[in-house]
Design a protein around this motif. Sequence first.
Motif, PDB file in Angstrom:
ATOM      1  N   UNK A  72       0.834  -1.200   0.000  1.00  0.00           N
ATOM      2  CA  UNK A  72       0.000   0.000   0.000  1.00  0.00           C
ATOM      3  C   UNK A  72       0.875   1.258   0.000  1.00  0.00           C
ATOM      4  N   UNK A  73       1.979   1.219   0.728  1.00  0.00           N
ATOM      5  CA  UNK A  73       2.888   2.366   0.758  1.00  0.00           C
ATOM      6  C   UNK A  73       3.447   2.669  -0.627  1.00  0.00           C
ATOM      7  N   UNK A  81      -4.859  13.056  -5.149  1.00  0.00           N
ATOM      8  CA  UNK A  81      -4.432  13.855  -4.006  1.00  0.00           C
ATOM      9  C   UNK A  81      -5.636  14.463  -3.292  1.00  0.00           C
ATOM     10  N   UNK A  82      -6.451  13.583  -2.765  1.00  0.00           N
ATOM     11  CA  UNK A  82      -7.632  13.978  -2.015  1.00  0.00           C
ATOM     12  C   UNK A  82      -7.718  13.087  -0.787  1.00  0.00           C
ATOM     13  N   UNK A  83      -7.753  13.683   0.391  1.00  0.00           N
ATOM     14  CA  UNK A  83      -7.701  12.910   1.635  1.00  0.00           C
ATOM     15  C   UNK A  83      -8.871  11.940   1.757  1.00  0.00           C
ATOM     16  N   UNK A  84     -10.055  12.361   1.317  1.00  0.00           N
ATOM     17  CA  UNK A  84     -11.226  11.502   1.440  1.00  0.00           C
ATOM     18  C   UNK A  84     -11.122  10.287   0.527  1.00  0.00           C
ATOM     19  N   UNK A  85     -10.643  10.497  -0.698  1.00  0.00           N
ATOM     20  CA  UNK A  85     -10.475   9.369  -1.625  1.00  0.00           C
ATOM     21  C   UNK A  85      -9.393   8.420  -1.117  1.00  0.00           C
ATOM     22  N   UNK A  86      -8.311   8.980  -0.634  1.00  0.00           N
ATOM     23  CA  UNK A  86      -7.234   8.132  -0.117  1.00  0.00           C
ATOM     24  C   UNK A  86      -7.688   7.342   1.115  1.00  0.00           C
ATOM     25  N   UNK A  87      -8.538   7.944   1.921  1.00  0.00           N
ATOM     26  CA  UNK A  87      -9.083   7.217   3.068  1.00  0.00           C
ATOM     27  C   UNK A  87      -9.861   5.994   2.606  1.00  0.00           C
ATOM     28  N   UNK A 126      -6.842  -6.140  12.810  1.00  0.00           N
ATOM     29  CA  UNK A 126      -7.228  -5.087  11.868  1.00  0.00           C
ATOM     30  C   UNK A 126      -7.685  -3.833  12.601  1.00  0.00           C
ATOM     31  N   UNK A 127      -8.594  -4.001  13.543  1.00  0.00           N
ATOM     32  CA  UNK A 127      -9.145  -2.852  14.250  1.00  0.00           C
ATOM     33  C   UNK A 127      -8.087  -2.158  15.114  1.00  0.00           C
ATOM     34  N   UNK A 128      -7.136  -2.925  15.639  1.00  0.00           N
ATOM     35  CA  UNK A 128      -6.107  -2.330  16.492  1.00  0.00           C
ATOM     36  C   UNK A 128      -5.060  -1.561  15.688  1.00  0.00           C
ATOM     37  N   UNK A 129      -4.717  -2.069  14.500  1.00  0.00           N
ATOM     38  CA  UNK A 129      -3.644  -1.462  13.715  1.00  0.00           C
ATOM     39  C   UNK A 129      -4.138  -0.438  12.699  1.00  0.00           C
ATOM     40  N   UNK A 130      -5.416  -0.478  12.357  1.00  0.00           N
ATOM     41  CA  UNK A 130      -5.905   0.441  11.330  1.00  0.00           C
ATOM     42  C   UNK A 130      -5.694   1.912  11.701  1.00  0.00           C
ATOM     43  N   UNK A 131      -6.000   2.363  12.919  1.00  0.00           N
ATOM     44  CA  UNK A 131      -5.728   3.778  13.246  1.00  0.00           C
ATOM     45  C   UNK A 131      -4.260   4.153  13.073  1.00  0.00           C
ATOM     46  N   UNK A 136      -0.154   6.919   9.661  1.00  0.00           N
ATOM     47  CA  UNK A 136       1.092   6.882   8.900  1.00  0.00           C
ATOM     48  C   UNK A 136       0.871   7.364   7.468  1.00  0.00           C
ATOM     49  N   UNK A 137      -0.232   6.931   6.838  1.00  0.00           N
ATOM     50  CA  UNK A 137      -0.451   7.236   5.428  1.00  0.00           C
ATOM     51  C   UNK A 137      -1.139   8.586   5.203  1.00  0.00           C
ATOM     52  N   UNK A 138      -1.946   9.035   6.150  1.00  0.00           N
ATOM     53  CA  UNK A 138      -2.688  10.278   5.968  1.00  0.00           C
ATOM     54  C   UNK A 138      -2.162  11.435   6.794  1.00  0.00           C
TER      55      UNK A 138
END
Length: 218
Positions: A72-73, A81-87, A126-131, A136-138
């Motif tokens: 993914x990185x 380059x849109x935060x909502x789309x990248x989310x 998944x739930x623990x690491x997703x935040x 890191x990415x956003x």
Amino acid sequence: MESPRRRMTARALRDWLESGQIAIYFGAGLIALMLFVTFLQVSLAELGQAFARLRFLAALLAVNFIAVPLLVAVLIPFAPDDALIRLGVLLVLLCPCIDYVVTFAHLGRADARLLLASTPALLIVQMLLLPLYLHVFLGADALRLVQAGPFLHAFLWLIIILLAFAIMVQFRTKRSVIGQRVSAMLGLLPIPTTALVLFIVIAAVFRSSVPRPTMRCV
């Protein structure tokens, strides 16, 4: 100072959530049902077997939470380059639907039962690491678009409580013939509910992508 573009993105997200809140609530209920009937198929013996297979579990966690985030990185810089789309892209890539993975594993003649027994561990990690991954990415956009409260709420109600309820139902159904029949009937629901969730998601995306006709006055 917050830029106008970021204010517009946050406003668009809020408007979308408010306009589609009925569909979101319905979808959340359907996802809860899908997870419950999936957890119901995980017997305690198979769950213990999955955690005892340390090499299998280590490989599973390494692929999902090390190899995939590295991929993914590499891919996320090519996203708009849109935060909502990248989310949205990050949620799809970092949190794939485990039900689909189990189905594909079954079609590929892999050990789908062992993978199914590992679903609670995958969902919890998944739930623990997703935040952390979103931060890191956003960066700062993660704190603006995603709040910790809904994640904790979903983690509690959609994983912990549903898993505990499924285990309790397993104990109860083993003591009666009617309970075993009900459990067998519920065992037929994972595939239909997964297909229905997929249909609703596709229908929602298709509906939002079709331009609405405009009225012209003559």
